[in-house]
Scaffold this active site. Sequence first.
Site, short mmCIF file in Angstrom:
data_model
loop_
_atom_site.label_atom_id
_atom_site.label_comp_id
_atom_site.label_asym_id
_atom_site.label_seq_id
_atom_site.Cartn_x
_atom_site.Cartn_y
_atom_site.Cartn_z
N TYR A 146 0.91 -1.07 0.16
CA TYR A 146 0.41 0.14 0.03
C TYR A 146 0.52 0.51 -0.10
O TYR A 146 1.87 1.46 0.95
CB TYR A 146 -0.96 0.01 1.36
CG TYR A 146 -1.90 1.51 1.26
CD1 TYR A 146 -2.60 1.52 0.52
CD2 TYR A 146 -1.05 1.88 2.05
CE1 TYR A 146 -3.80 2.64 0.53
CE2 TYR A 146 -2.71 3.37 2.68
CZ TYR A 146 -3.50 3.59 1.65
OH TYR A 146 -4.07 4.71 1.80
N ASP A 241 8.65 4.07 -0.29
CA ASP A 241 7.72 4.23 0.45
C ASP A 241 8.43 4.02 1.68
O ASP A 241 8.29 2.76 1.96
CB ASP A 241 6.73 3.79 0.17
CG ASP A 241 5.60 3.80 0.41
OD1 ASP A 241 6.34 4.74 2.41
OD2 ASP A 241 4.26 3.98 0.68
N LYS A 269 3.84 9.27 8.49
CA LYS A 269 4.08 9.13 9.48
C LYS A 269 4.23 9.65 11.05
O LYS A 269 3.98 10.40 11.48
CB LYS A 269 3.22 7.22 9.46
CG LYS A 269 2.71 6.94 8.49
CD LYS A 269 1.95 5.24 9.53
CE LYS A 269 1.11 5.22 7.83
NZ LYS A 269 0.20 4.46 8.40
N1 PMP Z 1 3.13 4.38 1.89
C1 PMP Z 1 2.96 3.51 3.22
C2 PMP Z 1 3.85 2.23 3.16
C3 PMP Z 1 1.76 3.31 4.31
O1 PMP Z 1 2.24 2.42 5.27
C4 PMP Z 1 0.95 3.89 4.50
C5 PMP Z 1 -0.38 4.76 5.12
N2 PMP Z 1 -0.55 3.19 5.76
C6 PMP Z 1 0.86 5.38 3.04
C7 PMP Z 1 1.81 5.53 1.86
C8 PMP Z 1 0.10 6.49 2.87
O2 PMP Z 1 -0.06 7.73 3.96
P1 PMP Z 1 -1.20 8.67 4.47
O3 PMP Z 1 -1.87 7.43 5.50
O4 PMP Z 1 -0.54 9.40 5.65
O5 PMP Z 1 -1.36 9.05 3.38
#
Ligand code: PMP
Length: 433
Positions: A146, A241, A269
């Site tokens: 994700y 990511d 995060k």
């Molecule tokens: N990349 C990863 C690996 C994530 O785990 C998440 C959120 N769970 C995101 C991107 C998206 O981040 P946000 O919810 O702050 O938009």
Amino acid sequence: MNKRITSTTLYEQALDVIVGGVNSPSRSFKAVGGGAPVFMKKAEGAYFYDEDGNRYIDYLAAFGPVILGHAHPAVTQAIQETAIDGILYGAPTSKEVEFATMLRDAIPSMEQIRFVNSGTEAVMTTIRLTRAYTGRNKILKFAGCYHGHSDLVLVAAGSGPSTLGIPDSAGIPTSISQEVITVPYNDIPALKGALAKWGDQIAGVLVEPLVGNFGIVPPAPQFLEQVNELVHQAGGLVIYDEVITAFRFHYGGIQNLYGVEPDLTALGKIIGGGLPIGAYGGRRDIMDKVAPMGPMYQAGTMAGNPLSISAGIACIRELSKEGTYQQLDEMGARLEEGIRSSADKHGVQIMLNRFGGALTVYFTDQEVFDYDTAQTSDSEQFGKFFRLMLEQGIYLAASKYEAWFLTTAHTDQDIAETLKAVDISFSKMESHK
Ligand code: PMP
């Protein structure tokens, strides 16, 4: 445990005015049999307190960011002190320079940085940047990972061998999903196959250097090195990511732990200390393409806002203290050992993946190394376990794919209480088999 009457009432009211009753689908209890989610009133340290007066030990950590525990004094004080001087300027501040420097010191591949407001934005922009830099259009990602909810990355979170993307969401044009190629995680032959077919069209390859979104799944030995080598040979760029992973396992990113550097990195995060934030950055010659330096546009009214930046600085400073990650790892090891021994004792079939202070319990007999194997975890068994834990005051994410996240606020007593609840839950699951 008090009956969650207020939660149920609030949920009914919420369903009328908020779509699905929740502001992010992962907060609903749909994946664990439905019903009202728990409405929280307060959170402090390792604990949640709900609207009906129940206390829970929290392993959600707000899906990752809350690594210091809730309402950590250093973070709340930074927010309060900053807010008094103004909440939003739309003009640059010294704290942004300070924070970008802190992040670059910790993750040196991020030679230049830009702050945004979420992980979604950070990843979305790195993708645009790889396209702007290479003049190519296609993106490759790994199945089940994700990367936020922008159009391109909501494609092909499903499994299957190197396929062109099938959207996982309505509303994504096939013209977009056709630009995304998906291969299984930890599968170098599949990556080679995809690069042989589409390599000269691929702008960027999006990698969770350690997966956090179908549970905790580390990269196989040499996987990250080989990804870098193969993608660069094909003339594409590598994006890490690290929205979940940065500062979760180590002061810096997974890239620093494994000693492999991407061209671009997306963060989120933890770096906001609990406030909304994202950041992206990487090689200076690539970042030069970003406006106002270059032709790739990206902007943000709230980007680099003083509250998120101050909370982030406070949080990262706390994490730099000696022994932080060792403490998280030791607690993680203790949880792992206890969960495994209870599962053995009660004959409950689990696979447990752990990395430092994060772990996932899969209800399967298969080792989990990619999305296909993660999917073998039994949803019904997980649902039962989740409910049994909740009723004993242990709050886990309501999805079989999520990790348990430890925080520096968890104590030995919390771990002991949790393991007791695990033992009781497994004993009940055994008797209901
Ligand atoms: N990349 C990863 C690996 C994530 O785990 C998440 C959120 N769970 C995101 C991107 C998206 O981040 P946000 O919810 O702050 O938009």
